[in-house]
Design a protein around this motif. Structure first.
Motif, short mmCIF file in Angstrom:
data_model
loop_
_atom_site.label_atom_id
_atom_site.label_comp_id
_atom_site.label_asym_id
_atom_site.label_seq_id
_atom_site.Cartn_x
_atom_site.Cartn_y
_atom_site.Cartn_z
N SER A 184 -55.76 15.96 86.59
CA SER A 184 -55.91 14.87 85.62
C SER A 184 -56.59 15.30 84.33
O SER A 184 -56.66 14.52 83.37
CB SER A 184 -56.69 13.71 86.25
OG SER A 184 -58.08 14.01 86.35
N ALA A 185 -57.06 16.55 84.25
CA ALA A 185 -57.61 17.06 82.99
C ALA A 185 -56.55 17.04 81.90
O ALA A 185 -56.87 17.01 80.70
CB ALA A 185 -58.16 18.47 83.17
N GLY A 186 -55.28 17.04 82.30
CA GLY A 186 -54.18 16.99 81.33
C GLY A 186 -53.84 15.59 80.87
O GLY A 186 -52.87 15.41 80.13
N GLY A 187 -54.59 14.58 81.28
CA GLY A 187 -54.30 13.20 80.91
C GLY A 187 -53.19 12.62 81.77
O GLY A 187 -52.79 13.20 82.78
N SER A 188 -52.70 11.47 81.38
CA SER A 188 -51.62 10.82 82.12
C SER A 188 -50.32 11.62 81.98
O SER A 188 -50.09 12.26 80.95
CB SER A 188 -51.41 9.40 81.62
OG SER A 188 -50.29 8.80 82.25
N ASP A 189 -49.50 11.59 83.02
CA ASP A 189 -48.19 12.25 82.95
C ASP A 189 -47.05 11.25 82.99
O ASP A 189 -45.91 11.60 83.26
CB ASP A 189 -48.04 13.27 84.08
CG ASP A 189 -48.31 12.66 85.46
OD1 ASP A 189 -48.41 11.43 85.57
OD2 ASP A 189 -48.43 13.44 86.43
N TYR A 223 -54.90 25.69 83.48
CA TYR A 223 -54.11 25.49 82.27
C TYR A 223 -54.49 24.17 81.59
O TYR A 223 -54.65 24.13 80.36
CB TYR A 223 -52.61 25.50 82.61
CG TYR A 223 -51.73 24.98 81.50
CD1 TYR A 223 -51.32 25.82 80.48
CD2 TYR A 223 -51.32 23.65 81.48
CE1 TYR A 223 -50.52 25.34 79.45
CE2 TYR A 223 -50.51 23.16 80.45
CZ TYR A 223 -50.12 24.01 79.44
OH TYR A 223 -49.34 23.52 78.43
N TYR A 224 -54.62 23.11 82.36
CA TYR A 224 -54.90 21.79 81.79
C TYR A 224 -56.32 21.71 81.24
O TYR A 224 -56.56 21.02 80.24
CB TYR A 224 -54.64 20.70 82.84
CG TYR A 224 -53.21 20.70 83.31
CD1 TYR A 224 -52.21 20.15 82.53
CD2 TYR A 224 -52.85 21.28 84.52
CE1 TYR A 224 -50.88 20.16 82.95
CE2 TYR A 224 -51.53 21.30 84.95
CZ TYR A 224 -50.55 20.75 84.16
OH TYR A 224 -49.25 20.79 84.57
N TRP A 225 -57.25 22.42 81.85
CA TRP A 225 -58.63 22.42 81.34
C TRP A 225 -58.72 23.23 80.05
O TRP A 225 -59.45 22.85 79.13
CB TRP A 225 -59.57 22.99 82.41
CG TRP A 225 -59.74 22.06 83.56
CD1 TRP A 225 -58.89 21.89 84.61
CD2 TRP A 225 -60.82 21.15 83.77
NE1 TRP A 225 -59.36 20.93 85.47
CE2 TRP A 225 -60.55 20.46 84.98
CE3 TRP A 225 -61.98 20.85 83.07
CZ2 TRP A 225 -61.41 19.49 85.48
CZ3 TRP A 225 -62.84 19.88 83.58
CH2 TRP A 225 -62.55 19.22 84.78
N LYS A 226 -57.97 24.33 79.97
CA LYS A 226 -57.96 25.12 78.75
C LYS A 226 -57.27 24.36 77.62
O LYS A 226 -57.57 24.57 76.44
CB LYS A 226 -57.22 26.44 78.99
CG LYS A 226 -57.82 27.31 80.08
CD LYS A 226 -59.08 28.02 79.63
CE LYS A 226 -59.55 29.00 80.69
NZ LYS A 226 -60.74 29.76 80.27
N ALA A 229 -60.52 13.55 84.89
CA ALA A 229 -61.16 14.70 84.27
C ALA A 229 -60.96 14.68 82.76
O ALA A 229 -61.76 15.24 82.01
CB ALA A 229 -60.58 15.99 84.85
N TRP A 230 -59.90 14.02 82.29
CA TRP A 230 -59.61 13.90 80.86
C TRP A 230 -60.60 12.96 80.17
O TRP A 230 -60.90 13.12 78.99
CB TRP A 230 -58.18 13.37 80.68
CG TRP A 230 -57.81 13.03 79.28
CD1 TRP A 230 -57.27 13.88 78.34
CD2 TRP A 230 -57.95 11.76 78.63
NE1 TRP A 230 -57.06 13.20 77.15
CE2 TRP A 230 -57.48 11.90 77.30
CE3 TRP A 230 -58.44 10.50 79.03
CZ2 TRP A 230 -57.46 10.84 76.39
CZ3 TRP A 230 -58.44 9.46 78.12
CH2 TRP A 230 -57.95 9.63 76.83
N THR A 231 -61.10 11.96 80.86
CA THR A 231 -61.93 10.91 80.26
C THR A 231 -63.25 11.48 79.73
O THR A 231 -63.93 12.22 80.44
CB THR A 231 -62.23 9.81 81.29
OG1 THR A 231 -61.01 9.39 81.89
CG2 THR A 231 -62.91 8.63 80.64
N PRO A 232 -63.61 11.15 78.48
CA PRO A 232 -64.86 11.69 77.91
C PRO A 232 -66.08 11.32 78.76
O PRO A 232 -66.17 10.22 79.30
CB PRO A 232 -64.92 11.02 76.53
CG PRO A 232 -63.51 10.67 76.20
CD PRO A 232 -62.87 10.32 77.51
#
Length: 590
Positions: A360-365, A116-119, A409-412
């Motif tokens: 962590s693909a979803g960024g910080s929570d 879900y977070y990667w999509k 995983a979020w970081t470019p």
């Protein structure tokens, strides 16, 4: 007359011999270090249907189809049982709403289907798992041998261990991935997209990810596959870099090459791949990794003071190899205790760091961090430091802030390339400096701090590349970076710091990346970059394709056009560190 006829026949023979001798195959035929096997592997019929295939998942965690012009992530797990089918869904008994593993702040909102977070990161992101569980049900040293050597590649069905097959796991993955490639060839009508390919390897799966990347890069060099399908980012979580001698494992696809040790073999492959453009990040969660094998790393000494132990890391064969790997990666030491609450059955998969990274693909929570865009919150480096504010991402560069990201995983990918050789640890910034941070409950926010300062972390960087794709995004495919391209950066300081203009002559590395380290006289300065096309066949992209905007919008896009750039950097001695990313692409005209 007869004599004349014989002379004519003899002359014809000599001419023919000369002609046909010139048609003989050259003895200088090009040879390659990697022998690519294009023969389809014969998968044993006793294996499950999904085995040795790549399974793709939608945002609900269900199987879906591959989308050919979207980015790719493929996961290589480590140890598993033959009867356990890997997925991207966190188990409910470990991560469900009533779990003691998960932070109470996110327990009700956590989506266990991590796809879900990667999509959400990129719509239609292809997220998949390479299934080799029947082969992974083994000791780790045996599993490592299966990556390279077919004669070691046994698998398990029930209580029975089936004798080796006629392929290794690297070749098995190549065949599975090439099937996807052949069925989804990109065409001009697809826009070619920014097909970023990311591999994630956990434990021994890291070694398999590295080997597959090595194999694919060689296949691309030999013209057997398009460079669009070669990974440009590798994430290694708790990599299995054993220093135990392994003189018996040979590499089937490299002539006369033995593993020697997993540490030594992978150091060499990481060096080659990183030089050719692959971006590495390593997250190590085992504080005792250096002594987790049969032999402690050479160069490591432990000093005992009462009940405490101090590690002394000195020069040695193993420590030098490991330091070399770190110098080619962005490196995070991950500290957590939430895995202590795992069941014994789940602990053996060594997945704590991997589960965190995938999430962590979803960024910080963290509820204390403001949303940046599309529902994402930045993963910060040194969050809490005065130079790290939300203005870094919502205003222009003239406010004096730079991007300050942590590893996730979020970081470019281009930011991860910018911090190659930088080490991160988990610390909470405060007025005294920082205190160690331990993640006691599962969450995304890890409170990372890097070892960058204004001495080693005040720079301008980016890619200079060439592409046949009409897009504002940086073309990260192998071979697209302009190697050895030389240009100048002119830095004009604010009079508060200096009155002397500085000119830096910069030459790109083999992957087209450049980095210009600035100094304290330029804490507040104006940067000018003007480039020239390297050949008549290269031209600048149209101005409409040149990206402008906030600093966080420019990291993975082309922001230098025909007219160059003039940008301000407002660092101070209290900025902690300061990074500006500016990329330039040239469109290739055939």
């Amino acid at each position: 007359m007869r004599k004349l006829l014989l002379i004519i026949i003899f002359i014809i023979f000599l001419v023919s011999a000369a002609i046909f001798s010139g048609c003989k195959p050259s003895e200088n035929t090009e040879t390659f270090d990697v022998d690519i096997n294009l023969t389809a592997i014969e998968k044993p019929t006793t294996l499950p249907e999904y085995s040795l295939e790549i399974e793709w998942f939608d945002s609900n965690g269900d199987t879906t189809s591959f989308v050919k012009n979207k980015p790719v992530m493929i996961l290589f797990n480590g140890y598993s049982e033959y009867s356990r089918k890997e997925s991207l869904t966190l188990p409910e008994d470990m991560y469900g709403p009533s779990s003691t593993v998960v932070s109470s702040a996110i327990s009700s909102s956590l989506k266990r289907n991590l796809s879900y977070y990667w999509k959400k990161l990129v719509p239609q992101f292809n997220v998949g798992v390479f299934h080799y569980e029947n082969f992974a049900d083994d000791d780790l040293d045996n599993l490592n041998s299966k990556i390279y050597q077919s004669s070691a590649c046994s698998y398990k069905i029930g209580d029975e261990v089936i004798s080796p097959v006629d392929f290794n796991l690297t070749e098995a993955f190549f065949f599975a991935w090439k099937k996807i490639i052949d069925q989804n060839l990109l065409t001009g009508s697809d826009g070619m997209s920014i097909l970023e390919v990311r591999f994630i390897g956990n434990s021994v799966g890291s070694n398999l990810a590295i080997s597959c990347a090595d194999y694919l890069f060689a296949a691309s060099e030999q013209g057997l596959i398009s460079s669009s399908y070669v990974p440009n980012r590798l994430t290694l979580t708790n990599p299995w870099f054993s220093n135990d001698e392994d003189s018996s494992t040979t590499v089937d696809f490299r002539k006369d090459v033995r593993i020697e040790t997993a540490l030594k073999y992978n150091e060499k492959r990481i060096g080659e791949l990183s030089e050719n453009g692959v971006v590495f990040e390593i997250i190590e969660g085992d504080p005792n990794y250096y002594k987790s094998y049969s032999n402690k790393y050479d160069g490591c000494t432990e000093l005992v003071f009462g009940e405490s132990t101090k590690l002394v890391w000195e020069k040695g064969e193993d420590t030098d190899l490991y330091d070399s790997i770190k110098s080619k990666s962005a490196y995070l030491t991950f500290t957590e205790t939430f895995s202590n609450q795992y069941s014994d059955a789940y602990k053996k998969y060594d997945r704590a760091v991997l589960d965190w990274y995938l999430y962590s693909a979803g960024g910080s929570d963290s509820s204390s961090i403001t949303t940046l865009r599309a529902g994402f919150k930045p993963v910060y480096d040194s969050w809490g430091h005065p130079s790290v504010t939300h203005n870094s991402y919502t205003e222009s560069t003239t406010n004096g802030y730079s991007m300050k990201y942590g590893i996730s995983a979020w970081t470019p990918t281009i930011y991860i390339r910018a911090v190659r050789g930088i080490e991160y640890s988990m610390k909470i910034y405060n007025s005294a400096g920082s205190t160690d941070n331990v993640m006691t409950k599962f969450q995304s926010e890890a409170r990372q701090m890097s070892n960058m300062t204004m001495e080693n972390g005040f720079f301008v960087c980016g890619y200079i590349y060439q592409s046949d794709i009409s897009s504002s995004f940086v073309d990260l495919r192998p071979g697209k970076g302009l190697s050895g391209y030389t240009f100048s950066i002119v830095a004009t300081p604010d009079e508060e710091y200096s009155t002397t203009e500085q000119i830096f002559t910069i030459t790109t590395e083999k992957d087209g990346f450049y980095k210009c380290l600035l100094n304290e006289d330029l804490y507040a300065c104006n940067i000018k970059i003007n480039l020239v096309a390297p050949s008549p066949n290269h031209q600048f992209y149209p101005e409409d394709d040149i990206k402008t905007g906030n600093v966080w919008e420019l990291s993975d896009e082309n922001s230098i056009g025909r007219n160059g750039i003039s940008a301000s950097m407002y660092g101070t001695e209290n900025s902690n560190f300061y990074i500006m990313i500016r990329n330039c692409g040239f469109l290739i005209q055939e």
